[in-house]
Design an enzyme around this catalytic site. Sequence first.
Site, PDB file in Angstrom:
ATOM      1  CB  SER A  60      -5.909   3.749  -0.011  1.00  0.00           C
ATOM      2  OG  SER A  60      -4.529   3.956  -0.151  1.00  0.00           O
ATOM      3  CG  ASP A  96      -1.936   1.128   1.216  1.00  0.00           C
ATOM      4  OD1 ASP A  96      -2.490   1.438   0.154  1.00  0.00           O
ATOM      5  OD2 ASP A  96      -2.152   1.728   2.295  1.00  0.00           O
ATOM      6  CD  GLN A 128      -4.017   1.939  -2.987  1.00  0.00           C
ATOM      7  OE1 GLN A 128      -3.565   3.068  -3.003  1.00  0.00           O
ATOM      8  NE2 GLN A 128      -3.639   1.024  -2.114  1.00  0.00           N
TER       9      GLN A 128
END
Length: 273
Positions: free
Chosen positions: A214, A196, A264
Site C-alpha cells: 500500500s 486495508d 487506495q
Amino acid sequence: MEPTLDTAPGGPAAPGHDPLLTMLDLERIESDIFRAGMVFAEPYALYGGQVAAQALLAAGRTVEADRLPHSLHGYFLRAGDATLPTVFRVYRDRDGRSFSARRVVATQRGEVIFNMSSSFHLRQEGVEAQLSTMPEVPDPAGSEPYPIPRLFSMEGRAVPQPHEDPGYPTRFWARCTSELPADPLLHASVLTYLSDISTGLGPLRTDDAKPGSSLDHAVWFHHPARMDDWVLTDLLPHAAAAGRGWYTGSLFGADGLLLASLAQETLFRNKRR
C-alpha cells in the site's frame, strides 16, 4: 515490558488475551503522544491497517468525545516491524465549532513509517440519501467461512465474486469476534483495521505484474458502524499505470446502509526477473 502475544494474526489467541483490544489499547505517554506496545512475530512487514487504526484512535483521543471521525488520509512511508512498538505523535491542527483536524506521525526506531491527516465532526442533522446500493449477495448465515488473513479477532464469510479468479476476494462479509465496548471511535478504528485488507486490484493482475504494498489509503465514514455486526466489503478496481494501481471500495451494513467508503493506491510493478 511490551505486551506480547504468542500468536500471529489469524492464529489462536493466547490465553487471557483479546488480541484486537490489546492491539488497540494505546498507552498515553504525554497529552499528544501515544505508544502501541503490543508486539508479535510475523513473517511480513507490519500490516498497514493496524497502524492506520491505531493512528486514528490516537487522534480521536485528543478531540471531544462527541466528535467522531468522518475522514482519514494516510501515507505508508516505510515498512513497519510487528516485533517493535510504534509511537504516535498527534498534532492538533484546528478545533472549530463543529470540526477538529488532526495530524498523526507514527514512528519506529525514530523513523517515520506512516503519517495521517484526519478530521472529526460533531454529528448534525441533515439530508439522508444513498445512491450506492449493496450488491445482492447471500447473507452471512448462509455463506461459507472465509478465513481473513492477518487480522486478529475477525471472521469472514465468502460470497460469489464479481470478477473471475481475482486472486484476492474483492467482496466478502466480515465481523469482529471480540466483545467491543460501545465506543464509536473504537468501532471506527476497527473498521479502519479491516479496510486495508485484501485488494481491489486482483482482477488487473497479469503474468508479469501484480499489486504490491500500500502507498496511500483514505476512508470516509458516513454512518457509525457496529463492527461486531456483519459488514460487507466491496472493492472495485479502476486503473493500473506507472507502477501503481488504484481502487475504491464500499463497506455496507447487513441492512444495506453505506457505512464507509475507501480509496487506495498500491504498488503495481512488473515482477522481477
